[in-house]
Write a protein that holds these residues in place. Structure first.
Motif, PDB file in Angstrom:
ATOM      1  N   VAL A   1      52.849  39.517  73.754  1.00  0.00           N
ATOM      2  CA  VAL A   1      53.479  40.770  74.175  1.00  0.00           C
ATOM      3  C   VAL A   1      54.875  40.552  74.742  1.00  0.00           C
ATOM      4  CG1 VAL A   1      52.187  40.681  76.373  1.00  0.00           C
ATOM      5  CG2 VAL A   1      53.257  42.811  75.648  1.00  0.00           C
ATOM      6  N   VAL A   2      55.086  39.546  75.596  1.00  0.00           N
ATOM      7  CA  VAL A   2      56.399  39.356  76.215  1.00  0.00           C
ATOM      8  C   VAL A   2      57.402  38.864  75.179  1.00  0.00           C
ATOM      9  CG1 VAL A   2      57.695  38.098  77.966  1.00  0.00           C
ATOM     10  CG2 VAL A   2      55.402  38.951  78.493  1.00  0.00           C
ATOM     11  N   GLY A   3      57.051  37.800  74.479  1.00  0.00           N
ATOM     12  CA  GLY A   3      57.981  37.236  73.513  1.00  0.00           C
ATOM     13  C   GLY A   3      58.319  38.186  72.385  1.00  0.00           C
ATOM     14  N   VAL A   4      57.328  38.884  71.865  1.00  0.00           N
ATOM     15  CA  VAL A   4      57.566  39.823  70.766  1.00  0.00           C
ATOM     16  C   VAL A   4      58.468  40.954  71.232  1.00  0.00           C
ATOM     17  CG1 VAL A   4      56.469  41.511  69.250  1.00  0.00           C
ATOM     18  CG2 VAL A   4      55.471  39.237  69.506  1.00  0.00           C
ATOM     19  N   ALA A   5      58.258  41.450  72.453  1.00  0.00           N
ATOM     20  CA  ALA A   5      59.113  42.514  72.986  1.00  0.00           C
ATOM     21  C   ALA A   5      60.561  42.036  73.103  1.00  0.00           C
ATOM     22  CB  ALA A   5      58.589  42.973  74.341  1.00  0.00           C
ATOM     23  N   LEU A   6      60.759  40.820  73.612  1.00  0.00           N
ATOM     24  CA  LEU A   6      62.119  40.286  73.751  1.00  0.00           C
ATOM     25  C   LEU A   6      62.780  40.097  72.393  1.00  0.00           C
ATOM     26  CD1 LEU A   6      61.645  37.606  76.567  1.00  0.00           C
ATOM     27  CD2 LEU A   6      62.434  39.956  76.792  1.00  0.00           C
ATOM     28  N   LEU A   7      62.018  39.589  71.442  1.00  0.00           N
ATOM     29  CA  LEU A   7      62.582  39.340  70.112  1.00  0.00           C
ATOM     30  C   LEU A   7      62.916  40.649  69.404  1.00  0.00           C
ATOM     31  CD1 LEU A   7      63.311  37.107  68.113  1.00  0.00           C
ATOM     32  CD2 LEU A   7      60.979  37.245  67.214  1.00  0.00           C
ATOM     33  N   ALA A   8      62.094  41.662  69.597  1.00  0.00           N
ATOM     34  CA  ALA A   8      62.367  42.957  68.971  1.00  0.00           C
ATOM     35  C   ALA A   8      63.650  43.571  69.510  1.00  0.00           C
ATOM     36  CB  ALA A   8      61.192  43.906  69.204  1.00  0.00           C
ATOM     37  N   ALA A   9      63.965  43.307  70.790  1.00  0.00           N
ATOM     38  CA  ALA A   9      65.172  43.863  71.401  1.00  0.00           C
ATOM     39  C   ALA A   9      66.408  43.017  71.125  1.00  0.00           C
ATOM     40  CB  ALA A   9      64.970  44.003  72.905  1.00  0.00           C
ATOM     41  N   ALA A  10      66.217  41.768  70.739  1.00  0.00           N
ATOM     42  CA  ALA A  10      67.344  40.866  70.464  1.00  0.00           C
ATOM     43  C   ALA A  10      66.956  39.982  69.287  1.00  0.00           C
ATOM     44  CB  ALA A  10      67.688  40.030  71.690  1.00  0.00           C
ATOM     45  N   GLU A  11      66.985  40.541  68.078  1.00  0.00           N
ATOM     46  CA  GLU A  11      66.423  39.876  66.900  1.00  0.00           C
ATOM     47  C   GLU A  11      67.196  38.624  66.486  1.00  0.00           C
ATOM     48  OE1 GLU A  11      65.198  42.345  63.639  1.00  0.00           O
ATOM     49  OE2 GLU A  11      65.007  44.092  64.935  1.00  0.00           O
ATOM     50  N   HIS A  12      68.411  38.447  67.004  1.00  0.00           N
ATOM     51  CA  HIS A  12      69.147  37.227  66.681  1.00  0.00           C
ATOM     52  C   HIS A  12      68.693  36.048  67.542  1.00  0.00           C
ATOM     53  CE1 HIS A  12      71.266  39.295  69.943  1.00  0.00           C
ATOM     54  NE2 HIS A  12      71.620  38.097  70.361  1.00  0.00           N
ATOM     55  N   SER A  13      67.823  36.313  68.527  1.00  0.00           N
ATOM     56  CA  SER A  13      67.314  35.245  69.374  1.00  0.00           C
ATOM     57  C   SER A  13      66.303  34.389  68.606  1.00  0.00           C
ATOM     58  CB  SER A  13      66.661  35.826  70.632  1.00  0.00           C
ATOM     59  OG  SER A  13      67.606  36.475  71.455  1.00  0.00           O
ATOM     60  N   SER A  14      66.010  33.230  69.169  1.00  0.00           N
ATOM     61  CA  SER A  14      65.014  32.320  68.602  1.00  0.00           C
ATOM     62  C   SER A  14      63.851  32.245  69.580  1.00  0.00           C
ATOM     63  CB  SER A  14      65.625  30.937  68.388  1.00  0.00           C
ATOM     64  OG  SER A  14      64.631  30.001  68.018  1.00  0.00           O
ATOM     65  N   LEU A  15      62.632  32.473  69.102  1.00  0.00           N
ATOM     66  CA  LEU A  15      61.468  32.586  69.969  1.00  0.00           C
ATOM     67  C   LEU A  15      60.413  31.548  69.609  1.00  0.00           C
ATOM     68  CD1 LEU A  15      59.668  34.157  72.059  1.00  0.00           C
ATOM     69  CD2 LEU A  15      58.945  35.599  70.130  1.00  0.00           C
ATOM     70  N   THR A  16      59.857  30.912  70.649  1.00  0.00           N
ATOM     71  CA  THR A  16      58.682  30.057  70.502  1.00  0.00           C
ATOM     72  C   THR A  16      57.559  30.653  71.333  1.00  0.00           C
ATOM     73  OG1 THR A  16      59.984  28.047  70.182  1.00  0.00           O
ATOM     74  CG2 THR A  16      57.702  27.764  70.870  1.00  0.00           C
ATOM     75  N   LEU A  17      56.416  30.871  70.700  1.00  0.00           N
ATOM     76  CA  LEU A  17      55.226  31.382  71.370  1.00  0.00           C
ATOM     77  C   LEU A  17      54.240  30.229  71.529  1.00  0.00           C
ATOM     78  CD1 LEU A  17      54.916  34.632  69.262  1.00  0.00           C
ATOM     79  CD2 LEU A  17      55.435  34.573  71.700  1.00  0.00           C
ATOM     80  N   LEU A  18      53.892  29.903  72.776  1.00  0.00           N
ATOM     81  CA  LEU A  18      53.055  28.727  73.064  1.00  0.00           C
ATOM     82  C   LEU A  18      51.797  29.159  73.799  1.00  0.00           C
ATOM     83  CD1 LEU A  18      54.245  25.331  74.535  1.00  0.00           C
ATOM     84  CD2 LEU A  18      52.334  26.555  75.600  1.00  0.00           C
ATOM     85  N   ASP A  19      50.663  28.629  73.362  1.00  0.00           N
ATOM     86  CA  ASP A  19      49.396  28.880  74.056  1.00  0.00           C
ATOM     87  C   ASP A  19      48.404  27.793  73.661  1.00  0.00           C
ATOM     88  OD1 ASP A  19      48.390  31.787  75.464  1.00  0.00           O
ATOM     89  OD2 ASP A  19      46.839  30.322  74.993  1.00  0.00           O
ATOM     90  N   SER A  20      47.404  27.578  74.514  1.00  0.00           N
ATOM     91  CA  SER A  20      46.369  26.586  74.207  1.00  0.00           C
ATOM     92  C   SER A  20      45.214  27.189  73.417  1.00  0.00           C
ATOM     93  CB  SER A  20      45.825  25.974  75.504  1.00  0.00           C
ATOM     94  OG  SER A  20      45.149  26.966  76.266  1.00  0.00           O
ATOM     95  N   SER A  21      45.174  28.511  73.317  1.00  0.00           N
ATOM     96  CA  SER A  21      44.056  29.202  72.670  1.00  0.00           C
ATOM     97  C   SER A  21      44.349  29.479  71.203  1.00  0.00           C
ATOM     98  CB  SER A  21      43.783  30.524  73.404  1.00  0.00           C
ATOM     99  OG  SER A  21      42.978  31.382  72.625  1.00  0.00           O
ATOM    100  N   ALA A  22      43.440  29.074  70.341  1.00  0.00           N
ATOM    101  CA  ALA A  22      43.584  29.392  68.913  1.00  0.00           C
ATOM    102  C   ALA A  22      43.519  30.893  68.687  1.00  0.00           C
ATOM    103  CB  ALA A  22      42.487  28.684  68.118  1.00  0.00           C
ATOM    104  N   LEU A  23      42.753  31.593  69.501  1.00  0.00           N
ATOM    105  CA  LEU A  23      42.670  33.051  69.384  1.00  0.00           C
ATOM    106  C   LEU A  23      43.986  33.702  69.791  1.00  0.00           C
ATOM    107  CD1 LEU A  23      39.096  33.451  70.858  1.00  0.00           C
ATOM    108  CD2 LEU A  23      39.749  33.866  68.485  1.00  0.00           C
ATOM    109  N   ALA A  24      44.653  33.149  70.807  1.00  0.00           N
ATOM    110  CA  ALA A  24      45.958  33.669  71.210  1.00  0.00           C
ATOM    111  C   ALA A  24      47.004  33.404  70.137  1.00  0.00           C
ATOM    112  CB  ALA A  24      46.382  33.040  72.538  1.00  0.00           C
ATOM    113  N   ILE A  25      46.986  32.216  69.555  1.00  0.00           N
ATOM    114  CA  ILE A  25      47.950  31.891  68.502  1.00  0.00           C
ATOM    115  C   ILE A  25      47.764  32.826  67.308  1.00  0.00           C
ATOM    116  CG2 ILE A  25      48.626  30.129  66.824  1.00  0.00           C
ATOM    117  CD1 ILE A  25      49.660  29.554  69.621  1.00  0.00           C
TER     118      ILE A  25
END
Length: 368
Positions: free
Chosen positions: A212-236
């Protein structure tokens, strides 16, 4: 050896020869002790930390959102998850994939809900039997899988939306992901702050959940580069679906804390944002968060910053002060605090938290 593993070993004599599948086993020597020449053992886990630990011990292990049966495993042991919806999803997947004549064992702690598990098992299996109860744990046996419909992951995916920077953001989440199907109050406060800070550049969303946080930031600034990190396979997997729903692209990184970050993404980040976890299973566990605060600054650019939200009772501000020269409280309410940390502290220098000027201002008032 974990108590739940001990109750399984008490009943090892009931296990037949042939391939055995362990799903979400704990970090102990259970897998090695169950292996025999005529009983190969394979492990599947939804947690990357457990995956890395088991791999180091030499266990046959894979990291998967939903365990895939290979057809020859007639005996499956599932370790009880904390969330009832995740249990239902796993039981449905197993009942649909298990061959006729297969047997499922469900093992878990009393405080984790094993005593109420038989009613969940009966939704997917004909026969449910209590095998053992010891060491504050229970062991159940289920036979005769009877799923009413084929299993699909999409059936358990919840889609919802939130607003950020004047845009509607679509999110997808699976059972077992933090704040499944909703925007939790802490993340809502964090997004409120970030909407004013407008992060751009290279962004890391640590413990991303459904993204939710990373996707919201990327949607508002699409030229940014985003990495989404989590230990959960369900979250990934949830984050993957959230990105697709918003037609965005980002790097998805399974990692136990920051362990995989250096090799996967050597360039530093301009922003690290997070609602850090403090639970592992049913217990509070601050180890992941403590390691994050010790190391996160080394992944920042010279002018990079960390912005996090956390429950007021947690010691995160003090931990950040040990590593950064500038630690600022940006917003707070009765439950949560949002803090920004900048300027990685050099050895020997002191740091202090800069609190809002009196009178105390809460929420977004200090941005007005």
């Amino acid at each position: 050896m974990e108590n739940v593993s001990q109750i399984l070993l008490r009943n090892e004599a009931k296990l037949p020869a042939g391939p055995l599948l362990l799903i979400n086993p704990p970090r102990d020597a259970l897998a090695q002790q169950l292996v025999r020449v005529d009983r190969p053992v394979r492990c599947v886990t939804q947690d990357f930390g457990d995956f890395a630990w088991l791999r180091e011990t030499g266990a046959r292990v894979s990291f998967e959102a939903v365990p895939a049966l290979n057809g020859d495993e007639r005996w499956v042991v599932l370790f009880l998850p904390r969330e009832k919806q995740r249990l239902a999803m796993l039981l449905h997947a197993l009942a649909d994939g298990m061959a006729p004549g297969s047997t499922l064992w469900l093992a878990g702690e009393n405080q984790g809900g094993i005593k109420s598990a038989p009613r969940h098992l009966r939704k997917f299996f004909d026969r449910v039997t209590a095998l053992d109860n010891a060491r504050h744990c229970g062991l159940l046996e289920a036979c005769g899988p009877t799923p009413e419909q084929p299993f699909t992951l999409a059936h358990y995916m919840t889609t919802w939306s939130t607003q950020y920077a004047g845009r509607e953001i679509t999110l997808c989440s699976l059972p077992g992901v933090f704040a499944h199907g909703r925007l939790d109050p802490g993340t809502a406060l964090l997004l409120e702050v970030l909407e004013h800070l407008r992060p751009q550049g290279r962004v890391l969303d640590f413990a991303c959940g459904c993204g939710v946080v990373g996707v919201a930031l990327l949607a508002a600034a699409e030229h940014s580069s985003l990495t989404l990190l989590d230990s959960s396979a369900l979250a990934i997997e949830s984050s993957r679906q959230s990105l697709e729903a918003n037609r965005l692209g980002a790097k998805l990184l399974p990692s136990d804390g920051l362990a995989e970050l250096a090799a996967a993404s050597p360039a530093p980040y301009d922003w690290i944002v997070s609602n850090p976890p403090f639970h592992r299973g049913v217990a509070s566990d601050l180890d992941v968060a403590a390691d994050f605060f010790r190391r996160a600054g080394t992944f920042l650019t010279e002018n990079g910053r960390i912005v996090i939200v956390f429950n007021r009772h947690l010691p995160y501000s003090r931990w950040l002060q040990q590593g950064f020269d500038a630690v600022e409280r940006l917003a707070e309410n009765d439950e949560y605090i949002v803090v920004q940390a900048r300027m990685l502290r050099k050895s020997g220098k002191r740091t202090s938290e800069r609190a809002p000027s009196a009178p105390q201002r809460k929420g977004m008032d200090q941005f007005k």
